[in-house]
Design a protein around this motif. Sequence first.
Motif, short mmCIF file in Angstrom:
data_model
loop_
_atom_site.label_atom_id
_atom_site.label_comp_id
_atom_site.label_asym_id
_atom_site.label_seq_id
_atom_site.Cartn_x
_atom_site.Cartn_y
_atom_site.Cartn_z
N ASP A 161 69.09 92.83 29.25
CA ASP A 161 69.66 92.62 27.91
C ASP A 161 68.75 91.78 27.03
O ASP A 161 68.55 92.06 25.85
N ASP A 196 76.01 100.21 27.78
CA ASP A 196 76.67 101.52 27.67
C ASP A 196 77.97 101.54 28.47
O ASP A 196 78.97 102.11 28.06
N SER A 210 67.62 95.70 36.34
CA SER A 210 67.06 95.59 34.99
C SER A 210 65.82 94.70 35.06
O SER A 210 65.81 93.71 35.79
N ARG A 269 65.63 93.69 25.91
CA ARG A 269 65.96 94.71 24.91
C ARG A 269 66.25 94.07 23.56
O ARG A 269 65.78 94.52 22.52
N LYS A 280 75.86 96.55 31.89
CA LYS A 280 75.01 97.35 30.99
C LYS A 280 75.83 97.71 29.76
O LYS A 280 77.00 98.07 29.87
N HIS A 283 65.78 101.81 28.79
CA HIS A 283 67.03 101.66 29.55
C HIS A 283 66.86 100.87 30.84
O HIS A 283 67.85 100.50 31.48
N SER A 319 73.91 105.96 27.35
CA SER A 319 72.81 106.27 28.27
C SER A 319 72.47 107.76 28.15
O SER A 319 73.34 108.57 27.82
N GLY A 332 70.89 101.02 23.44
CA GLY A 332 71.46 100.76 24.77
C GLY A 332 72.95 101.06 24.82
O GLY A 332 73.57 100.99 25.87
#
Length: 550
Positions: free
Chosen positions: A401, A108, A323, A404, A106, A397, A383, A380
């Motif tokens: 990927d 973040d 995700s 997004r 992720k 969130h 968080s 992103g």
Amino acid sequence: MLLTKDMNRLAAFKVMLSSEKRRVWVSICSAILCSFVEIIPWLCLYFSLNAIYEGSSPYMYLATMAIALIVRYALYTVAIWYAHLAAYHIIQKVRQHLVMALAHMKIDKLRGLKRGDIEKRITDDCQSLEPLIAHHGTDIINGLLMPVIMTSFLFYIDWWLAIIALVPLPLALTAQFLMMRGFADRQEKYTKIVSNMHQAQLEFLRSIGVMKLFAVDANSYLELSRTMRSHDKIVTTYTKQMVGAWVTFVTLAQISLTLVVPVAILLVEVGQLSLVDLVMVVCISAGLLKPWLDLTQVFSQIQQSTVSIDRILPLCSSNDGISVMYEKPLQVLSCENMAVSRGNYTVFENVNLNITPGQRVLIEGESGSGKSTLLSTLSGALSSDAGGWKINDDFVHDFDDESRSRYIAAVDQHVKFFTGTLKENLLLSKRDVKDEEIWHLLDAFGLKQLVSDLPSKLSSDIGETNRLFSGGEMQRLAIIRAALAKTPILILDEATAHLDQLNEQKALAALREYSPNQIQLIISHRYQQVKHVDAHFNVRSGSIHEVSLV
Ligand SMILES: Nc1ncnc2c1ncn2[C@@H]1O[C@H](COP(=O)(O)OP(=O)(O)OP(=O)(O)O)[C@@H](O)[C@H]1O
């Protein structure tokens, strides 16, 4: 290879070895055979000496000895060769696995990792698996089996002498155990300090330009000096401890010969042992416990390699939450009851916003008020603690990927281009775009002439050094890259900070014309100059206030 960060080091090591099962087994079997074959030359020596003593021919034994040595050499070569092949393949697989895990991490979490630390884990820590797999396996097999085999031979000659030869072993091991207590903890501490020092060195190298500018010398670089002092202190303490332990252990482990030889001579005297037996006893007991002695060193090196496994594992993926892929057309972008903190500091609590397609939203506020924090939660990069941004009814969130990046493009002050051509850099989003469209945007952003003058135009090389363009030109290229992604949402976080007023106006007008339905979230300190704004927010004291448009 399926490494996850929840594994312990042993489980992880098993997974690594099982990915090269065939080579590992060939290496282990060859190493075991090699240890057993090693006894043959000794037996041949014994029987040939006996043959000479008794007046018969030793040639058959000598020939067998030569063949055994060749076979042993061949087996050893196979063991080491396969162990090395397995090691290189495993290291390669672990590195690939880490790169894939980083690619899927992720965003973040990825941003929370330090670059130098990732580099060290992927290069040095993976590399330190090499001795563990390529050498230590065969060393351990050889080190464990040889004393057992040679002691059995000594038992065959005289069991009483064999027992005497083994007397120093429990003493040496007890001494070793007492002196090496807490070694694993110390080793872990040491590895941590080395890793911190490595990190500080990288930071130092990265900031060396600024340090030169301000004539700051290396000693004044606090982090580096601090880690170097800790390293020096810990190395001095360990060396004192290690040298004492090692000398005692070596002395005790090598006194077999001193104990065995006088007793053997006495047995020759009383006629219980032949001279040939005496020669063999001396030869064998001289190096009897040496392989076990070597093993203690091997085990301390293994500790280092296993610490590396512990450092590699946290980078591996685990089930961080699933995700989801998302494809619905954007109808509304909203921020729902969002709270965000950085460190111990709460930047926002309970943020609520509603933005519809085609809106240009201006976000301004004092430096440090939280503008970037607000939009980083959308891109992103950060968080939220509670709530968050939603596209339609779904939290951003939770998106994977790819989803997004299909909805959101972002440009900040720090433009990053990659080695490759200008066109490759502009089309990172992989959308199928014709050259005319790129030229159209270059023209609208006032860059057409500049790119036309480049030797290979759109195919000109543009590297990480960004040598071809000025800061403002790079920013416009970065905005064009984001525009070409044709996402329904575009974040511009001080993305025009290096541009003069005229070029900033031109760029923003071109953006609006290129994507009329795009939500554009713009952070700017020169907010009075941003035109065609549909909503204006001021960020202040942990909350967001709508400013009425005049
Ligand atoms: N990693 C962090 N840990 C703790 N605090 C942080 C961290 N990163 C940022 N902050 C703090 O969060 C606050 C908001 O930072 P942010 O970058 O969002 O401000 P900003 O309004 O975009 O500022 P600027 O206009 O100067 O870019 C600041 O007080 C900043 O010092």
